[in-house]
Every structure is written in C-alpha cells, then in structure tokens.
Design an enzyme around this catalytic site. Structure first.
Site, mmCIF file in Angstrom:
data_model
loop_
_atom_site.group_PDB
_atom_site.id
_atom_site.type_symbol
_atom_site.label_atom_id
_atom_site.label_comp_id
_atom_site.label_asym_id
_atom_site.label_seq_id
_atom_site.Cartn_x
_atom_site.Cartn_y
_atom_site.Cartn_z
ATOM 1 N N VAL A 17 0.827 -1.208 0.000
ATOM 2 C CA VAL A 17 0.000 0.000 0.000
ATOM 3 C C VAL A 17 0.862 1.260 0.000
ATOM 4 O O VAL A 17 0.633 2.186 -0.788
ATOM 5 C CB VAL A 17 -0.957 0.006 1.226
ATOM 6 C CG1 VAL A 17 -1.827 1.253 1.218
ATOM 7 C CG2 VAL A 17 -1.824 -1.250 1.235
ATOM 8 N N LYS A 108 -6.927 -2.269 9.991
ATOM 9 C CA LYS A 108 -8.210 -2.733 10.571
ATOM 10 C C LYS A 108 -8.026 -3.268 11.982
ATOM 11 O O LYS A 108 -8.902 -3.133 12.829
ATOM 12 C CB LYS A 108 -8.837 -3.803 9.670
ATOM 13 C CG LYS A 108 -8.031 -5.080 9.565
ATOM 14 C CD LYS A 108 -8.127 -5.710 8.206
ATOM 15 C CE LYS A 108 -6.740 -5.827 7.637
ATOM 16 N NZ LYS A 108 -6.638 -6.263 6.296
ATOM 17 N N GLU A 132 -10.689 4.944 5.940
ATOM 18 C CA GLU A 132 -11.492 4.360 4.861
ATOM 19 C C GLU A 132 -10.908 3.030 4.368
ATOM 20 O O GLU A 132 -11.638 2.084 4.065
ATOM 21 C CB GLU A 132 -11.587 5.354 3.698
ATOM 22 C CG GLU A 132 -12.441 4.919 2.550
ATOM 23 C CD GLU A 132 -13.891 4.693 2.947
ATOM 24 O OE1 GLU A 132 -14.580 5.649 3.262
ATOM 25 O OE2 GLU A 132 -14.316 3.517 2.932
ATOM 26 N N VAL A 135 -11.470 -1.070 5.748
ATOM 27 C CA VAL A 135 -12.509 -2.041 5.359
ATOM 28 C C VAL A 135 -12.773 -1.922 3.868
ATOM 29 O O VAL A 135 -13.056 -0.833 3.359
ATOM 30 C CB VAL A 135 -13.847 -1.783 6.091
ATOM 31 C CG1 VAL A 135 -14.850 -2.888 5.767
ATOM 32 C CG2 VAL A 135 -13.645 -1.677 7.585
ATOM 33 N N GLY A 137 -10.896 -2.172 1.141
ATOM 34 C CA GLY A 137 -9.936 -1.595 0.183
ATOM 35 C C GLY A 137 -10.473 -0.348 -0.478
ATOM 36 O O GLY A 137 -10.673 0.681 0.168
ATOM 37 N N ILE A 139 -13.433 0.241 -1.707
ATOM 38 C CA ILE A 139 -14.886 0.476 -1.626
ATOM 39 C C ILE A 139 -15.160 1.542 -0.562
ATOM 40 O O ILE A 139 -14.750 1.383 0.578
ATOM 41 C CB ILE A 139 -15.628 -0.828 -1.239
ATOM 42 C CG1 ILE A 139 -15.319 -1.937 -2.232
ATOM 43 C CG2 ILE A 139 -17.115 -0.578 -1.136
ATOM 44 C CD1 ILE A 139 -15.917 -3.272 -1.844
ATOM 45 N N GLU A 193 -1.748 -15.117 2.738
ATOM 46 C CA GLU A 193 -0.425 -15.027 3.348
ATOM 47 C C GLU A 193 0.080 -16.421 3.699
ATOM 48 O O GLU A 193 -0.687 -17.385 3.717
ATOM 49 C CB GLU A 193 -0.528 -14.191 4.618
ATOM 50 C CG GLU A 193 -1.234 -12.902 4.347
ATOM 51 C CD GLU A 193 -0.751 -11.754 5.191
ATOM 52 O OE1 GLU A 193 0.083 -11.975 6.070
ATOM 53 O OE2 GLU A 193 -1.219 -10.643 4.931
ATOM 54 N N ASP A 204 -9.978 -11.623 10.346
ATOM 55 C CA ASP A 204 -9.872 -10.389 9.568
ATOM 56 C C ASP A 204 -11.278 -9.798 9.324
ATOM 57 O O ASP A 204 -11.508 -8.605 9.527
ATOM 58 C CB ASP A 204 -9.174 -10.722 8.236
ATOM 59 C CG ASP A 204 -9.137 -9.553 7.271
ATOM 60 O OD1 ASP A 204 -8.180 -8.772 7.343
ATOM 61 O OD2 ASP A 204 -10.061 -9.433 6.445
ATOM 62 N N LYS A 208 -13.122 -6.175 10.567
ATOM 63 C CA LYS A 208 -13.785 -5.226 9.661
ATOM 64 C C LYS A 208 -15.250 -5.027 10.056
ATOM 65 O O LYS A 208 -15.765 -3.908 10.011
ATOM 66 C CB LYS A 208 -13.676 -5.723 8.221
ATOM 67 C CG LYS A 208 -12.231 -5.713 7.698
ATOM 68 C CD LYS A 208 -12.141 -6.460 6.386
ATOM 69 C CE LYS A 208 -10.744 -6.447 5.803
ATOM 70 N NZ LYS A 208 -10.594 -7.410 4.687
HETATM 71 N N1 LIG Z 1 -2.242 -5.035 0.966
HETATM 72 C C1 LIG Z 1 -3.511 -4.714 0.796
HETATM 73 O O1 LIG Z 1 -4.123 -4.959 -0.251
HETATM 74 C C2 LIG Z 1 -4.260 -3.997 1.909
HETATM 75 C C3 LIG Z 1 -5.624 -3.669 1.736
HETATM 76 C C4 LIG Z 1 -6.299 -2.965 2.742
HETATM 77 C C5 LIG Z 1 -5.637 -2.641 3.905
HETATM 78 N N2 LIG Z 1 -4.328 -3.015 4.066
HETATM 79 C C6 LIG Z 1 -3.641 -2.657 5.307
HETATM 80 O O2 LIG Z 1 -2.577 -1.755 5.013
HETATM 81 C C7 LIG Z 1 -1.510 -1.951 5.922
HETATM 82 C C8 LIG Z 1 -0.217 -2.223 5.140
HETATM 83 O O3 LIG Z 1 -0.392 -3.380 4.359
HETATM 84 P P1 LIG Z 1 0.709 -3.786 3.250
HETATM 85 O O4 LIG Z 1 0.121 -4.952 2.528
HETATM 86 O O5 LIG Z 1 1.123 -2.590 2.481
HETATM 87 O O6 LIG Z 1 1.916 -4.280 4.184
HETATM 88 P P2 LIG Z 1 3.416 -4.675 3.749
HETATM 89 O O7 LIG Z 1 3.494 -4.853 2.275
HETATM 90 O O8 LIG Z 1 3.827 -5.784 4.641
HETATM 91 O O9 LIG Z 1 4.265 -3.359 4.123
HETATM 92 C C9 LIG Z 1 4.518 -2.972 5.441
HETATM 93 C C10 LIG Z 1 5.493 -1.792 5.413
HETATM 94 O O10 LIG Z 1 5.597 -1.276 6.737
HETATM 95 C C11 LIG Z 1 6.973 -1.241 7.128
HETATM 96 N N3 LIG Z 1 7.024 -1.620 8.549
HETATM 97 C C12 LIG Z 1 6.450 -2.690 9.142
HETATM 98 N N4 LIG Z 1 6.739 -2.695 10.463
HETATM 99 C C13 LIG Z 1 7.520 -1.620 10.693
HETATM 100 C C14 LIG Z 1 8.152 -1.094 11.827
HETATM 101 N N5 LIG Z 1 8.049 -1.668 13.019
HETATM 102 N N6 LIG Z 1 8.888 0.045 11.703
HETATM 103 C C15 LIG Z 1 8.999 0.656 10.501
HETATM 104 N N7 LIG Z 1 8.427 0.201 9.359
HETATM 105 C C16 LIG Z 1 7.696 -0.924 9.460
HETATM 106 C C17 LIG Z 1 7.689 -2.264 6.268
HETATM 107 O O11 LIG Z 1 9.053 -1.890 6.175
HETATM 108 P P3 LIG Z 1 10.115 -2.742 5.295
HETATM 109 O O12 LIG Z 1 9.702 -2.501 3.863
HETATM 110 O O13 LIG Z 1 11.443 -2.138 5.608
HETATM 111 O O14 LIG Z 1 9.947 -4.164 5.739
HETATM 112 C C18 LIG Z 1 6.905 -2.154 4.957
HETATM 113 O O15 LIG Z 1 7.431 -1.125 4.161
HETATM 114 C C19 LIG Z 1 -1.959 -3.089 6.841
HETATM 115 O O16 LIG Z 1 -2.578 -2.545 7.996
HETATM 116 C C20 LIG Z 1 -2.995 -3.832 6.015
HETATM 117 O O17 LIG Z 1 -3.931 -4.542 6.792
HETATM 118 C C21 LIG Z 1 -3.621 -3.668 3.089
#
Ligand SMILES: NC(=O)c1ccc[n+]([C@@H]2O[C@H](COP(=O)([O-])OP(=O)(O)OC[C@H]3O[C@@H](n4cnc5c(N)ncnc54)[C@H](OP(=O)(O)O)[C@@H]3O)[C@@H](O)[C@H]2O)c1
Length: 434
Positions: A17, A108, A132, A135, A137, A139, A193, A204, A208
């Site tokens: 994201v 979430k 927003e 929950v 993405g 939508i 995952e 999850d 939401k």
């Molecule tokens: N992916 C989706 O489609 C999606 C959809 C809706 C909501 N979300 C929500 O959005 C959030 C992020 O999701 P994501 O999929 O983008 O996660 P991700 O790909 O795992 O990315 C997490 C990022 O946060 C950084 N990070 C994690 N822990 C950290 C810490 N302690 N200190 C500093 N940086 C830290 C990581 O750093 P590094 O890069 O250095 O490891 C990475 O850049 C989550 O809450 C998820 O539930 C995601």
C-alpha cells in the site's frame, strides 16, 4: 489547528500500500493539490530497513528507519500509517494524534481494537483519524456509513469483506477443489499469506465488521462481540448439495439490528443463488447495507490490492487536508461512544434456517431417529436429501435443511444427533441466509 500554507505528509510503511500511496503523492501532475487548494508534499517515509531495494525511487533523504523523524517533526501535518499490526503502529498513531497531526490509517486491527479510543484522542487534540482503507480496500463504505447514510437507522449490514476466503470459496464452488488445494492456489497468487489463519478463520472479517458496526450504530463494539466461524470445515460435497438446493456458499459478515440489540456474526452461509452477494466472486468484496430511509444499497469492488487501497488512503489524505483548520474545535467527527447505542445479542438467540450434513449408518429407521431429535428441539425439517450410499462402509449421507429455528436449540440438537449410534458424523452445519 490553523490551516498551514503547505501540507506535509509523513508516510509510515512502504510495502504494497505504502508504495502506491507514495507514487500517487509524488506524481507531479497529481490533482491532489488542486482539490485541496494547497500544495501537499510527501516529506518522510518510515520503513524497517532502509537498505532494502524498493519498487519506487524516492528523493534522497526521504527514507528513514527512525519514527521520530515523522512524529517529532512539527512540519508534518498528516501521518499516514500503512505499516500494519498493532505494535508499534498503534503507539505511533497515538503519538501522532497527541502531537496534533491528522492520521490516516489502513489498519483494521488497530481500528477494531482501539478505534473509539483513538477517535476520542483525535477529538481531544482537535484533529481527526480517517480509516477508509481499513474495510473493503477501494470500496467507500466507511465514509458512507459516517456521512452519506448517517440519516438512516441501519437495519442490517451483510458483506463479503475478505477477498482471500471469497477466492477460496469461489474455487471450491466452480472447480470442486478441496479447501487445502484452493488455499494453496490462493497463496500461489499472493492472495493469501503464508500464515492464512486470520483470513480463513474469519478474524480479519471480524475486525472489519467491528469497525462497520461501530460506525453504523455509534457504539464501541469489540471484535470479541462477533461470533466467528471460519471456512476450513467446508468440503467439496457441501458445494454440490448447496447448488442442488439452489444456493451458493459465501463467508458473510453480518450485523443486524433487531428489537434494540445488534447481532454480529461471521460465518460461511448458504445464500440463494440469485442473491446479489451470491454472485460476488473471486477476490471481490461487496457490502449490502439496509437503511431505514435508503433501503437496500450495495457496494461492490476490489477489497484489497495496491491501487484500490491507495485510492482509499489518498482519498482520506485529501479529506484531512480539506478539513485541516476548517472545522471548529470539537466538531471533527460524530464519534463512537463506548457504551452508547444498542446492546449485543448473543448468537444463541439467532433465528435462522440451517443446512445439516450427516454421515449415517445405512439402516432403516435412521431418518425417524433424526427427525425425533430435531422434533424434540422444535426444529422443523424443510427438505431432506439422501445420497452417496457407500456399500463398503454401509454409510449414507443425509442433508437436511430446516425451517427457521433458534441457534441454541439447533446446537443442542446437533449434540444429541452426534450421540446417536446410527450417526457416524455430523459433517457440517451451515446457516441459510435469505
Ligand atoms: N495489501 C492490501 O491490499 C491492503 C488492503 C487494505 C488494507 N491493508 C492494510 O494496510 C496496511 C499495510 O499493508 P501492506 O500490505 O502494504 O503491508 P506490507 O506490504 O507488509 O508493508 C509494510 C510496510 O511497513 C513497514 N514496517 C512494518 N513494520 C515496521 C516497523 N516496526 N517500523 C517501521 N516500518 C515498518 C515495512 O518496512 P520494510 O519494507 O522495511 O519491511 C513495509 O514497508 C496493513 O494494515 C494492512 O492490513 C492492506
């Protein structure tokens, strides 16, 4: 907060994201500044490991591994948290709000566990927390419940709000694959995952649903208030029988208001095949809201992924930038009160139709015994299918659907059925949503 001439963003997280958010904020031709009326700049980006290769080129000096570079910088006005997990994300959000920063989050877990507390902290500091993307993405359901649908009494919310489980169920329905095979395909496509527990066990979706119900009923529900069942118990024959009976199987997150109490539940259920939610396939999400004034409204779209989630996060950044300095103190949101609004109705009170699949001895009189147990529990049978007799084991499979019955009576009857010598296994029980 008085409106700053330029708005600076501190982004926490540069993963799936965060990369989309950074790319959108850095685009030179971005319309964001036009829409907000002020320049909006990405100032700092927090990651765990600054030495990792990235999918995006950031200006020199923008990346940091020190959260204080964002939290302690008074020139950062909006904190965007897209790191995930509770710790340290929640602590950073609290620090940001306490320092008078607007916060935008996609988290979430944090919002389900501590949303009302964080919203109160935002109010105390005359700022706002926007979520927003937490929950559905892309939508826009959170904003709609808070604003556009706020005139309604929300009678019910029914949603498919976990793309991973919906992908698995779609594969099991269309290809008759086993649960294990569909899960491994989902992992292969990056939809699930390595540890899929939160998705497949409904956790999850329960986070939401907690967020949606708290907004709809303006009461701080806890995710423990959600009765939750996962999808791992489903077998290919459940899809075969469901189809034969005219249903699809979907994992639904449901909140419904009845007689002043709200029931919150996440479980796989049978839905009539012609129902709009039954047609939501693959990684898509959909939420159906039934309001006292608007009637039935359906939201449908991509529930996750870089672009849809970026759409929601940057939309919140724009809203924060517009509101900054525009609202009188104490007017930032309508709030969720800890013990306000309707109470929680226990799952035992649920009145539903049921699908029950039993593995029984292929003997005369079995059906009569089963009917007796169900009758004792005031559970009336709607249909019976008997199939799949296996001569080598002397087993037969019976599928029963019931008329509306109380959950507590059904659970009692299921225990009694499991104790019958002729019943080898209560293979599955699913609720039928009409
Ligand atoms: N992916 C989706 O489609 C999606 C959809 C809706 C909501 N979300 C929500 O959005 C959030 C992020 O999701 P994501 O999929 O983008 O996660 P991700 O790909 O795992 O990315 C997490 C990022 O946060 C950084 N990070 C994690 N822990 C950290 C810490 N302690 N200190 C500093 N940086 C830290 C990581 O750093 P590094 O890069 O250095 O490891 C990475 O850049 C989550 O809450 C998820 O539930 C995601």
């Amino acid at each position: 907060m008085t409106a700053p001439p330029e708005i600076n963003i501190g982004l926490m997280g540069l993963g799936v994201v965060g990369t989309g958010v950074a790319a959108t904020l850095l685009r030179r031709e971005s319309p964001i500044s036009d829409v907000t009326g002020r320049p909006v700049n990405l100032k700092k980006v927090l990651v765990r490991d600054v030495s990792l290769p990235r999918d995006i080129d950031l200006p020199p000096g923008m990346l940091t591994a020190n959260a204080e570079d964002i939290l302690a910088d008074p020139d950062i006005h909006i904190l965007v948290e897209v790191m995930g997990g509770s710790d340290p994300a929640e602590g950073y959000i609290k620090q940001g709000l306490a320092a008078g920063k607007y916060v935008v989050t996609a988290n979430k877990e944090v919002m389900a566990k501590s949303g009302p507390e964080l919203m109160a902290l935002a109010r105390e500091n005359d700022v706002q927390i926007l979520f927003e993307a937490s929950v559905g993405g892309g939508i826009p359901i959170v904003g709609c419940l808070m604003n556009e649908l706020a005139a309604n009494e929300i009678r019910s919310i029914r949603g498919i709000i976990n793309g991973t489980t919906n992908y698995i169920l779609t594969r099991m329905a269309n290809e008759r694959t086993s649960f294990e095979q569909a899960l491994s395909e989902a992992q292969g496509h990056g939809y699930a995952e390595a540890d899929p527990t939160n998705d497949i066990e409904g956790i999850d979706a329960s986070y939401k649903l907690t967020i949606l119900a708290s907004l709809a009923y303006r009461r701080a529900f806890r995710h423990q208030d959600v009765y939750c069942e996962g999808i791992s118990k489903l077998e290919p024959q459940d899809f075969r029988y469901a189809q034969e009976l005219g249903y699809a199987i979907k994992s639904l997150a449901i909140a419904n208001l009845d007689d002043g109490a709200v029931q919150l539940r996440v479980y796989p259920a049978l839905l009539p095949a012609e129902h709009m939610l039954a047609k939501v396939d693959g990684v898509y999400n959909a939420v159906e809201v039934h309001g006292s004034l608007c009637g039935q409204v359906l939201f449908h779209g991509m529930g996750a992924g870089r672009e849809p989630t970026t759409s929601a996060v940057v939309g919140d950044v724009i809203e924060a930038a517009r509101k900054m300095g525009a609202l009188p103190p104490g007017m930032q949101d309508r709030g969720i009160k800890p013990a306000n609004g309707p109470s929680v109705r226990p799952i035992g009170d649920l009145l539903s139709r049921y699908y029950i699949r039993l593995d029984v001895a292929d003997n005369p009189g079995v059906l009569a015994q089963i009917a007796q147990v169900l009758g004792d529990g005031q559970i009336s049978i709607a249909t019976v299918i008997q199939k799949d007799i296996q001569p080598e084991t002397g087993s037969a499979e019976i599928v029963i659907t019931t008329h509306p019955s109380r959950e507590a009576s059904v659970q009692q009857a299921l225990q009694a059925l499991a104790g019958l010598s002729q019943v080898r296994r209560v293979s599955n029980t699913l609720r039928i949503e009409e």
